[in-house]
Design a protein around this motif. Structure first.
Motif, PDB file in Angstrom:
ATOM      1  N   GLY A  88       0.824  -1.208   0.000  1.00 41.73           N
ATOM      2  CA  GLY A  88       0.000   0.000   0.000  1.00 41.73           C
ATOM      3  C   GLY A  88       0.857   1.258   0.000  1.00 41.73           C
ATOM      4  N   ASN A  89       1.926   1.245   0.782  1.00 45.05           N
ATOM      5  CA  ASN A  89       2.831   2.393   0.791  1.00 45.05           C
ATOM      6  C   ASN A  89       3.512   2.560  -0.563  1.00 45.05           C
ATOM      7  N   ALA A  90       3.905   1.460  -1.178  1.00 44.86           N
ATOM      8  CA  ALA A  90       4.519   1.537  -2.511  1.00 44.86           C
ATOM      9  C   ALA A  90       3.519   2.114  -3.514  1.00 44.86           C
ATOM     10  N   ALA A  91       2.268   1.698  -3.423  1.00 42.26           N
ATOM     11  CA  ALA A  91       1.229   2.234  -4.317  1.00 42.26           C
ATOM     12  C   ALA A  91       1.006   3.725  -4.036  1.00 42.26           C
ATOM     13  N   TRP A  92       1.069   4.117  -2.769  1.00 42.84           N
ATOM     14  CA  TRP A  92       0.911   5.534  -2.407  1.00 42.84           C
ATOM     15  C   TRP A  92       2.020   6.361  -3.050  1.00 42.84           C
ATOM     16  N   VAL A  93       3.252   5.849  -3.022  1.00 44.95           N
ATOM     17  CA  VAL A  93       4.383   6.566  -3.627  1.00 44.95           C
ATOM     18  C   VAL A  93       4.138   6.734  -5.129  1.00 44.95           C
ATOM     19  N   ALA A  94       3.766   5.648  -5.780  1.00 43.54           N
ATOM     20  CA  ALA A  94       3.508   5.717  -7.228  1.00 43.54           C
ATOM     21  C   ALA A  94       2.348   6.673  -7.519  1.00 43.54           C
ATOM     22  N   GLY A  95       1.292   6.596  -6.730  1.00 41.16           N
ATOM     23  CA  GLY A  95       0.144   7.488  -6.912  1.00 41.16           C
ATOM     24  C   GLY A  95       0.495   8.942  -6.676  1.00 41.16           C
ATOM     25  N   SER A  96       1.366   9.193  -5.717  1.00 38.48           N
ATOM     26  CA  SER A  96       1.785  10.569  -5.441  1.00 38.48           C
ATOM     27  C   SER A  96       2.571  11.155  -6.610  1.00 38.48           C
ATOM     28  N   VAL A  97       3.475  10.360  -7.152  1.00 39.35           N
ATOM     29  CA  VAL A  97       4.253  10.822  -8.304  1.00 39.35           C
ATOM     30  C   VAL A  97       3.315  11.059  -9.483  1.00 39.35           C
ATOM     31  N   LEU A  98       2.401  10.132  -9.709  1.00 38.74           N
ATOM     32  CA  LEU A  98       1.421  10.288 -10.789  1.00 38.74           C
ATOM     33  C   LEU A  98       0.563  11.529 -10.562  1.00 38.74           C
ATOM     34  N   ALA A  99       0.194  11.786  -9.323  1.00 37.44           N
ATOM     35  CA  ALA A  99      -0.634  12.962  -9.011  1.00 37.44           C
ATOM     36  C   ALA A  99       0.079  14.253  -9.371  1.00 37.44           C
ATOM     37  N   THR A 100       1.390  14.295  -9.203  1.00 33.42           N
ATOM     38  CA  THR A 100       2.103  15.521  -9.565  1.00 33.42           C
ATOM     39  C   THR A 100       2.102  15.735 -11.072  1.00 33.42           C
ATOM     40  N   VAL A 101       2.000  14.636 -11.834  1.00 33.98           N
ATOM     41  CA  VAL A 101       1.937  14.757 -13.299  1.00 33.98           C
ATOM     42  C   VAL A 101       0.525  15.143 -13.725  1.00 33.98           C
ATOM     43  N   GLY A 104      -0.528  18.315 -11.749  1.00 31.37           N
ATOM     44  CA  GLY A 104       0.555  19.285 -11.743  1.00 31.37           C
ATOM     45  C   GLY A 104       0.133  20.720 -11.978  1.00 31.37           C
ATOM     46  N   PRO A 105      -0.656  20.985 -13.009  1.00 31.49           N
ATOM     47  CA  PRO A 105      -1.051  22.375 -13.259  1.00 31.49           C
ATOM     48  C   PRO A 105      -1.870  23.001 -12.125  1.00 31.49           C
ATOM     49  N   SER A 106      -2.627  22.187 -11.380  1.00 32.43           N
ATOM     50  CA  SER A 106      -3.429  22.760 -10.295  1.00 32.43           C
ATOM     51  C   SER A 106      -2.637  22.881  -8.994  1.00 32.43           C
ATOM     52  N   LEU A 107      -1.493  22.208  -8.907  1.00 30.70           N
ATOM     53  CA  LEU A 107      -0.654  22.311  -7.714  1.00 30.70           C
ATOM     54  C   LEU A 107       0.285  23.503  -7.838  1.00 30.70           C
ATOM     55  N   THR A 108       0.564  24.123  -6.710  1.00 25.81           N
ATOM     56  CA  THR A 108       1.584  25.174  -6.700  1.00 25.81           C
ATOM     57  C   THR A 108       2.954  24.504  -6.683  1.00 25.81           C
TER      58      THR A 108
END
Length: 137
Positions: A88-101, A104-108
Motif C-alpha cells: 500500500g505504501n509503494a502504491a501511495w508513492v507511485a500514486g503521489s508521483v502520478l498525481a504531480t503529473v 501538476g497544473p493545479s498544484l503550486t
C-alpha cells in the motif's frame, strides 16, 4: 551456539524494526492527516488542491495511522497485514508521483514539493517495513 545460530540471532529481531517502522509511519501519517483536516482551507492557496481533496486525504491518513498503531500493537504482527502495508505504501508513492503529473497544473510549486517529499518519506517507511519483515525471521 553454532555459527548458524549466531547468524540467525543477528538477523532476527523479533519484529522490533517492523513495529518501530509501523509506529513511525503512523505518527507521520496521523500528523499529516490532522494537519490536512484542520488546515484544509488555508492549505488550498499554499498547495493548490481543492479543500475536499485535502479533507479526504486527511481523513484517510488519520484512519490509516490508527490502523498502523493497532497492527503494531499486536503480539505478533501478521505477515499478510504487514505486506499489505508495504505494498500500500509503494502504491501511495507511485500514486503521489502520478498525481504531480496529472494534477501538476493545479498544484503550486510548494504543492508539488510537498507531494514529492511525503512520497519520499513513505518510500522510506515502505523500505523499513520490508526490512523489518525480513528480520522477523
Amino acid at each position: 551456539m553454532s555459527t548458524l545460530d549466531t547468524a540467525a540471532t543477528r538477523t532476527s529481531d523479533g519484529g522490533r524494526l517492523l513495529r518501530r517502522a509501523l509506529r513511525t509511519d503512523a505518527a507521520a501519517s496521523g500528523a499529516l492527516g490532522v494537519l490536512a483536516l484542520a488546515a484544509a482551507p488555508a492549505l488550498v492557496d499554499l498547495l493548490g488542491p481543492p479543500a475536499p481533496v485535502l479533507v479526504g486525504v486527511g481523513a484517510f491518513l488519520v484512519v490509516f495511522a490508527a490502523g498502523l498503531l493497532v497492527l503494531a500493537a499486536r503480539p505478533v504482527v501478521p505477515r499478510p497485514a504487514a505486506w499489505t502495508v508495504v505494498l500500500g505504501n509503494a502504491a501511495w508513492v507511485a500514486g503521489s508521483v502520478l498525481a504531480t503529473v496529472v494534477a501538476g497544473p493545479s498544484l503550486t510549486g510548494l504543492g508539488v514539493a510537498v507531494v514529492l517529499a511525503q512520497a519520499a518519506a513513505v518510500a522510506v517507511f515502505a523500505d523499513l517495513q520490508w526490512l523489518g519483515l525480513r528480520r522477523m525471521g
